[in-house]
Design a protein around this motif. Structure first.
Motif, PDB file in Angstrom:
ATOM      1  N   PHE A  35      47.958  41.734  48.777  1.00 40.70           N
ATOM      2  CA  PHE A  35      48.018  41.992  47.315  1.00 40.70           C
ATOM      3  C   PHE A  35      47.569  43.379  46.424  1.00 40.70           C
ATOM      4  CE2 PHE A  35      48.171  37.886  48.631  1.00 40.70           C
ATOM      5  CZ  PHE A  35      49.661  36.991  48.089  1.00 40.70           C
ATOM      6  N   ASP A  36      47.621  44.281  46.922  1.00 41.39           N
ATOM      7  CA  ASP A  36      46.506  45.299  46.187  1.00 41.39           C
ATOM      8  C   ASP A  36      45.569  44.958  44.899  1.00 41.39           C
ATOM      9  OD1 ASP A  36      46.220  48.281  45.769  1.00 41.39           O
ATOM     10  OD2 ASP A  36      47.851  48.316  44.390  1.00 41.39           O
ATOM     11  N   LEU A  37      44.613  44.314  45.819  1.00 41.35           N
ATOM     12  CA  LEU A  37      43.468  43.508  44.511  1.00 41.35           C
ATOM     13  C   LEU A  37      42.439  44.404  44.847  1.00 41.35           C
ATOM     14  CD1 LEU A  37      45.179  39.882  44.451  1.00 41.35           C
ATOM     15  CD2 LEU A  37      45.332  41.556  42.525  1.00 41.35           C
ATOM     16  N   PRO A  38      41.162  44.185  43.244  1.00 42.37           N
ATOM     17  CA  PRO A  38      40.539  44.658  43.649  1.00 42.37           C
ATOM     18  C   PRO A  38      39.448  43.468  44.543  1.00 42.37           C
ATOM     19  CG  PRO A  38      41.006  44.481  41.275  1.00 42.37           C
ATOM     20  CD  PRO A  38      41.865  43.697  42.399  1.00 42.37           C
ATOM     21  N   PRO A  39      39.159  43.790  45.848  1.00 37.72           N
ATOM     22  CA  PRO A  39      38.206  42.656  46.895  1.00 37.72           C
ATOM     23  C   PRO A  39      36.923  42.282  46.546  1.00 37.72           C
ATOM     24  CG  PRO A  39      39.070  44.754  47.812  1.00 37.72           C
ATOM     25  CD  PRO A  39      38.766  45.346  46.539  1.00 37.72           C
ATOM     26  N   ALA A  40      36.108  42.683  45.055  1.00 40.06           N
ATOM     27  CA  ALA A  40      35.100  41.855  44.502  1.00 40.06           C
ATOM     28  C   ALA A  40      35.385  41.493  43.527  1.00 40.06           C
ATOM     29  CB  ALA A  40      34.207  42.717  44.221  1.00 40.06           C
ATOM     30  N   TYR A  41      36.174  41.362  43.134  1.00 40.25           N
ATOM     31  CA  TYR A  41      36.950  40.436  42.302  1.00 40.25           C
ATOM     32  C   TYR A  41      37.688  38.911  42.924  1.00 40.25           C
ATOM     33  CZ  TYR A  41      38.185  37.925  37.859  1.00 40.25           C
ATOM     34  OH  TYR A  41      38.697  37.038  36.268  1.00 40.25           O
TER      35      TYR A  41
END
Length: 159
Positions: A35-41
């Motif tokens: 999904f092209d999202l920041p992994p940590a968040y």
């Protein structure tokens, strides 16, 4: 009303995990890349879903996330509540009793605030609608190609 983007992320991740099935857990990194999202968040949202019993997690290098129960037993409201919390969206602080209203007779405030009542009815309708829709319902209305593409990417075989 505005929900945090974590609700959308959580719902899409749950749908993805439903399509993939429970053969292998899916890592945060794979979901984040998909999904092209920041992994940590994203991981914070996924952990909230684990705490709510919607997802289960497996630690370790081959670990990740799976649905903790069948898609027909996960409502959209379950996910919203897990991410956003159970609090009402609108909170009446009775400002009608402050300022110029502070001197009004108490009988004027015996009935519930009309605005709070209307907002409560609207929120209840919204919550009921989300509680009536499950991940399985979303799966049934999604384009078949989306499910197939997701399964091919993650290697899942579930419905």
């Amino acid at each position: 009303m505005r929900m945090g983007e974590g609700v959308e992320w959580g719902l899409h991740c749950c749908l993805t995990l439903a399509w993939v099935g429970d053969e292998e857990p899916v890592s945060t990194a794979k979901l984040a890349a998909w999904f092209d999202l920041p992994p940590a968040y994203l991981n914070k949202q996924l952990q909230a879903l684990v705490r709510a019993g919607i997802l289960s997690s497996t630690p370790g290098a081959r670990g990740g996330f799976r649905l903790a129960r069948p898609p027909k037993h996960i409502t959209l409201m379950n996910v919203v509540t897990a991410i956003e919390g159970p609090d009402d969206v609108f909170r009446c602080t009775e400002i009608r009793q402050r300022g110029e209203g502070a001197g009004a007779p108490a009988r004027e405030f015996q009935r519930a605030c009309g605005i709070a009542t209307a907002m409560s009815r609207a929120e209840l309708a919204w919550r009921r609608e989300l509680a009536a829709q499950t991940l399985a319902d979303i799966m049934d209305t999604a384009p078949p190609k989306a499910a197939d593409r997701t399964r091919r990417h993650f290697g899942g075989t579930a419905r």
